[in-house]
Design a protein around this motif. Structure first.
Motif, PDB file in Angstrom:
ATOM      1  N   ALA A 110      -8.076   5.526 -91.578  1.00 33.24           N
ATOM      2  CA  ALA A 110      -7.074   5.564 -90.398  1.00 33.24           C
ATOM      3  C   ALA A 110      -6.244   6.769 -90.229  1.00 33.24           C
ATOM      4  CB  ALA A 110      -6.280   4.205 -90.292  1.00 33.24           C
ATOM      5  N   GLU A 111      -5.688   6.916 -91.570  1.00 33.81           N
ATOM      6  CA  GLU A 111      -4.669   8.232 -91.639  1.00 33.81           C
ATOM      7  C   GLU A 111      -5.307   9.654 -91.528  1.00 33.81           C
ATOM      8  OE1 GLU A 111      -1.404   8.316 -91.816  1.00 33.81           O
ATOM      9  OE2 GLU A 111      -1.522   6.352 -91.288  1.00 33.81           O
ATOM     10  N   THR A 112      -6.773   9.731 -92.107  1.00 35.98           N
ATOM     11  CA  THR A 112      -7.489  10.780 -91.845  1.00 35.98           C
ATOM     12  C   THR A 112      -7.831  11.074 -90.359  1.00 35.98           C
ATOM     13  OG1 THR A 112      -8.277  10.525 -93.996  1.00 35.98           O
ATOM     14  CG2 THR A 112      -9.535  12.025 -92.665  1.00 35.98           C
ATOM     15  N   GLY A 113      -8.065  10.041 -89.664  1.00 36.12           N
ATOM     16  CA  GLY A 113      -8.418  10.163 -88.225  1.00 36.12           C
ATOM     17  C   GLY A 113      -7.314  10.648 -87.221  1.00 36.12           C
ATOM     18  N   LYS A 114      -6.062  10.557 -87.809  1.00 33.91           N
ATOM     19  CA  LYS A 114      -4.992  11.166 -87.344  1.00 33.91           C
ATOM     20  C   LYS A 114      -4.850  12.782 -87.408  1.00 33.91           C
ATOM     21  CE  LYS A 114      -2.251   7.002 -87.711  1.00 33.91           C
ATOM     22  NZ  LYS A 114      -0.982   6.287 -88.290  1.00 33.91           N
ATOM     23  N   GLN A 115      -5.472  13.217 -88.254  1.00 33.79           N
ATOM     24  CA  GLN A 115      -5.376  14.678 -88.758  1.00 33.79           C
ATOM     25  C   GLN A 115      -6.020  15.512 -87.667  1.00 33.79           C
ATOM     26  OE1 GLN A 115      -3.185  15.111 -91.089  1.00 33.79           O
ATOM     27  NE2 GLN A 115      -2.777  12.770 -90.985  1.00 33.79           N
ATOM     28  N   HIS A 116      -5.892  16.933 -87.561  1.00 32.61           N
ATOM     29  CA  HIS A 116      -6.600  17.604 -86.566  1.00 32.61           C
ATOM     30  C   HIS A 116      -6.812  19.024 -87.653  1.00 32.61           C
ATOM     31  CE1 HIS A 116      -6.167  15.305 -83.301  1.00 32.61           C
ATOM     32  NE2 HIS A 116      -4.983  15.341 -83.499  1.00 32.61           N
ATOM     33  N   PHE A 117      -8.069  19.297 -88.018  1.00 34.51           N
ATOM     34  CA  PHE A 117      -8.321  20.425 -88.861  1.00 34.51           C
ATOM     35  C   PHE A 117      -9.064  21.718 -87.996  1.00 34.51           C
ATOM     36  CE2 PHE A 117      -8.684  16.478 -91.385  1.00 34.51           C
ATOM     37  CZ  PHE A 117      -7.495  16.701 -92.193  1.00 34.51           C
TER      38      PHE A 117
END
Length: 210
Positions: free
Chosen positions: A90-97
């Motif tokens: 869930a937290e990884t899905g909020k990131q933008h790389f």
């Protein structure tokens, strides 16, 4: 990434179970004692003292120390590990790389910090995994079911058509992470510079991935 500790997730899982308060306290005490001083060096008297119950109460609910460990591992396997995976996804899905390296830097450092922060408890689980193949298979299946479908497509977005990235592409990363994390798990007094370790891992693997 701000996520719950394994200890917090276990407490939440026990609170939602059918176990009595005394049984919950015994299992929480076991987790702390097994992680800090080891399974073999922990006595039922130690457990009873920390749980705030009599030793007779411990034996009333559990036949022996092995049964206590099994009762502790069950919620870890059934609910705590999936919760850890779901929070991470869930937290990884909020990131933008903007690059593969940026994504890997986040993923590697985040998981390494999680292990370091929970190393005492993870040591208990790891010791059991080494002798309990069913527990290992269950943990591996859970990881594949939750981590891989969520994280691999995100990383694959950065691959080139002639060099598609697969799960096998990232296997060297897992191995390198273990070389840094295992000593810290087995000897909790050791310190690990996660940022430095992450940088070294990326230096080693990025040429092959790009």
């Amino acid at each position: 990434m701000q996520v719950n500790s394994v200890e917090t997730l276990l407490a939440n899982s026990l609170a939602q179970s059918d176990l009595s308060e005394k049984q919950q306290n015994v299992l929480k005490a076991c987790l702390k004692l097994f992680s800090e001083q080891g399974y073999d060096r922990t006595t039922t008297a130690d457990i009873a003292n920390l749980a705030g119950v009599s030793e007779g109460t411990v034996y009333k609910h559990f036949k022996n120390k092995r049964e206590i460990l099994d009762a502790l591992l069950e919620p870890l396997k059934a609910s705590v590990l999936p919760a850890v995976a779901d929070e991470f996804v869930a937290e990884t899905g909020k990131q933008h790389f903007d690059s593969l390296e940026a994504a890997l830097r986040f993923l590697i450092s985040d998981r390494m910090r999680f292990v370091v922060d929970n190393r005492l408890i993870i040591r208990v689980f790891l010791q059991e995994v080494l002798v309990n193949t069913d527990l290992f298979d269950s943990a591996l299946a859970m990881a594949k079911q939750r981590f891989v479908p969520a994280v691999l497509p995100m990383l694959a977005n950065f691959s080139q058509p002639q060099h598609p990235l697969t799960l096998e592409s990232f296997r060297p990363i897992f191995g390198l992470m273990l070389t840094y994390l295992l000593p810290v798990i087995l000897k909790p007094a050791l310190q690990l510079d996660v940022d430095q370790a992450t940088a070294k891992i990326l230096t080693s693997v990025m040429p092959a991935l790009t």
